[in-house]
Write a protein that holds these residues in place. Structure first.
Motif, short mmCIF file in Angstrom:
data_model
loop_
_atom_site.label_atom_id
_atom_site.label_comp_id
_atom_site.label_asym_id
_atom_site.label_seq_id
_atom_site.Cartn_x
_atom_site.Cartn_y
_atom_site.Cartn_z
N UNK A 120 0.84 -1.20 0.00
CA UNK A 120 0.00 0.00 0.00
C UNK A 120 0.87 1.24 0.00
N UNK A 121 1.86 1.24 0.88
CA UNK A 121 2.72 2.42 1.02
C UNK A 121 3.42 2.72 -0.29
N UNK A 122 3.91 1.69 -0.96
CA UNK A 122 4.64 1.88 -2.21
C UNK A 122 3.74 2.41 -3.31
N UNK A 123 2.44 2.00 -3.28
CA UNK A 123 1.56 2.47 -4.35
C UNK A 123 0.81 3.73 -3.93
N UNK A 124 1.28 4.37 -2.86
CA UNK A 124 0.73 5.66 -2.47
C UNK A 124 -0.59 5.61 -1.70
N UNK A 125 -1.04 4.42 -1.31
CA UNK A 125 -2.28 4.31 -0.55
C UNK A 125 -1.98 4.41 0.95
N UNK A 126 -1.60 5.64 1.35
CA UNK A 126 -1.12 5.81 2.72
C UNK A 126 -2.19 5.52 3.77
N UNK A 143 18.58 1.13 1.09
CA UNK A 143 17.22 1.00 0.56
C UNK A 143 16.23 1.10 1.71
N UNK A 144 15.84 2.33 2.00
CA UNK A 144 15.00 2.58 3.16
C UNK A 144 13.52 2.34 2.88
N UNK A 145 13.15 2.18 1.60
CA UNK A 145 11.72 2.09 1.28
C UNK A 145 11.05 0.89 1.94
N UNK A 146 11.76 -0.24 1.98
CA UNK A 146 11.12 -1.43 2.54
C UNK A 146 11.06 -1.35 4.06
N UNK A 147 11.68 -0.33 4.62
CA UNK A 147 11.69 -0.20 6.07
C UNK A 147 10.63 0.77 6.56
N UNK A 180 3.76 8.44 8.89
CA UNK A 180 3.37 9.28 7.76
C UNK A 180 4.60 9.71 6.98
N UNK A 181 4.39 10.29 5.84
CA UNK A 181 5.52 10.65 5.00
C UNK A 181 6.40 11.73 5.64
N UNK A 182 5.77 12.66 6.39
CA UNK A 182 6.56 13.72 7.02
C UNK A 182 7.49 13.14 8.07
N UNK A 183 6.91 12.24 8.87
CA UNK A 183 7.75 11.59 9.87
C UNK A 183 8.93 10.91 9.20
N UNK A 184 8.64 10.42 8.00
CA UNK A 184 9.63 9.62 7.31
C UNK A 184 10.96 10.34 7.14
N UNK A 185 10.91 11.57 6.62
CA UNK A 185 12.17 12.23 6.36
C UNK A 185 12.95 12.45 7.65
N UNK A 186 12.20 12.73 8.73
CA UNK A 186 12.88 12.90 10.01
C UNK A 186 13.45 11.59 10.51
#
Ligand SMILES: [Zn+2]
Ligand SMILES: [Zn+2]
Length: 455
Positions: A287-293, A358-362, A369-375
């Protein structure tokens, strides 16, 4: 107690080693008024399986030179198969030498097969081939050991050639032979050949395909992106598919981004295996990879509530006749300071060599959420860097002579990130790195892997 016969003592010993651990087993062993060969073997096998090579050698010495025992075929084979399971090459080699000295050049089909299996599973497929080639008599079990070994090492073409020679020699393949054959096709991407063998199973060789054969085929088709064919095959099965078959299909949905089919399979899987949360993780990442957050988030909430149950990944290696084990983020090894210094240096050099974590699978484990992600990215990277494989590699680089091959054993499948890190490391440090994971061998050399990234 003194009235007990050696046999019943040995039965007790076996039970204690199995259920109460090695230390308690040793107490029983030391108390035994008389010990037969089986008792010695049970104890030695216990040590080998727990990575205690030194203790195993000590006991072998005492048994043979101290008490005058001669190891028979059954003992030799049980020790060899313990070496295969734990990856203990040094003891396996010793058994080989012993067998040749005691039995002669032709060690017989049983011990020969044990040796082939041991060398293959300890990462020495070349040595396995030599032993196999020198066996004057070979039954289907011996052929299976050789063919499965080649399959584990990703040598798809050799597996096919071997299979042809087997038929030529007049040895009848069995269900296990085909399992090795199909998994080799799967790991080498030989879809059409896999189909051909699968269809010949029943029609030519008279073997009824079992669940494992279907699982292999679903894996083969799924990896190649032929998910509709895989689904059709599952529907044609004469029995209901188990969670291995469905889990493999879900894995392929993830790889090929088929969210809709993934959802459907996931619903079935949850009913089959309600306690396993691995599927939730897969689907959530999909879901995350296909943008269905939103969907990914709601799944994560379910998971958080249930608590993620995962088998911890461990990587181990033998250095100086001793097993060294690491889990992710491990700081228990006596050389921890040196290992982490080496790791820092390694990551720096890997990055210069083109390594991108490769952080995507983590995503799932790092943030919601995506904002948390960058932090959280930095933190996620830190977690990636201390995966057990990387710790073992750093340890291996410090403790083995430069230029020598590093052998690592991992109890689970090697992750994508460690796989790409190993490739670059093999180039930068000019080392061959062999990783045996739960499913197969990866041999990293000069920047690429023997699996050609098809796994
Ligand atoms: Zn990893
Ligand atoms: Zn690989």
């Amino acid at each position: 107690m003194g009235l007990k016969t050696v046999v019943s003592w040995t039965v007790v010993l076996e039970g204690v080693v199995k259920w109460e651990g090695l230390e308690n087993g040793r107490k029983v062993f030391d108390e035994m008024p008389e010990r037969n060969e089986v008792a010695w073997t049970v104890m030695i096998v216990g040590y080998v399986e727990n990575g205690m090579t030194r203790e195993a050698f000590e006991l072998l010495r005492e048994m043979i030179f101290g008490c005058g025992f001669v190891l028979n075929d059954v003992s030799l084979c049980s020790i060899l198969s313990a070496c295969s399971r734990s990856g203990d090459l040094s003891l396996g080699r010793w058994v080989h030498g012993y067998a040749v000295k005691e039995i002669g050049w032709d060690v017989g089909v049983m011990v020969g097969t044990g040796l082939v299996d041991m060398y293959a599973k300890c990462g020495r497929i070349g040595a396995a081939s030599v032993v196999f080639g020198n066996m004057p008599r070979r039954n289907v079990v011996a052929w299976n050991a050789m063919i499965s070994g080649l399959a584990m090492h990703g040598k798809g073409k050799d597996v096919v050639d071997m299979f042809d020679s087997m038929i030529e020699e007049g040895v009848k393949p069995d269900a296990l032979t085909f399992l090795a054959l199909l998994s080799a096709c799967s790991h080498s991407g030989m879809v059409d050949l896999g189909w051909k063998y699968f269809n010949e199973l029943e029609s030519i060789h008279g073997i009824n395909p079992e669940m494992e054969h279907y699982a292999c085929m679903v894996d083969l088709l799924g990896r190649a992106g032929r998910l509709e064919d895989a689904e059709a095959l599952i529907e044609s099965m004469p029995f209901a598919p188990n969670e291995v078959v469905m889990g493999s299909l879900l894995g392929s949905c993830y790889t090929h981004g088929k969210v809709k089919l993934g959802e459907k399979i996931m619903r079935e899987l949850v009913q089959m295996d309600p306690l396993n949360t691995e599927y939730h993780v897969l689907l959530s990442n999909m879901y995350a990879l296909s943008g269905k957050d939103d969907k990914a988030n709601s799944l994560r909430k379910v998971l958080k509530k249930r608590g993620i149950k995962k088998v911890p990944g461990t990587s181990s290696m033998y250095v100086g006749g001793q097993l060294h084990q690491f889990i992710a983020g491990d700081k228990s090894h006596p050389q921890t300071a040196g290992i982490y210094r080496m790791l820092d240096d390694m990551i720096r050099r890997l990055r210069l060599g083109g390594y991108v974590p490769s952080t995507s699978s983590q995503v799932l484990f790092g943030c919601s959420t995506r904002d948390d992600c960058s932090e959280a990215l930095e933190e996620v990277e830190q977690v990636l860097f201390t995966h057990s494989e990387k710790l073992a590699l750093a340890f291996g680089l410090i403790n083995t002579p430069s230029g020598s091959t590093i052998h690592i054993f991992k109890n689970l499948r090697i992750c994508q990130d460690c796989h790409s890190a190993m490739k670059i490391a093999s180039y930068i440090y000019n080392r061959e790195i062999v990783v045996r994971d739960r499913y197969r061998f990866h041999s990293f050399k000069q920047g690429s892997c023997s699996c050609s990234d098809y796994w």
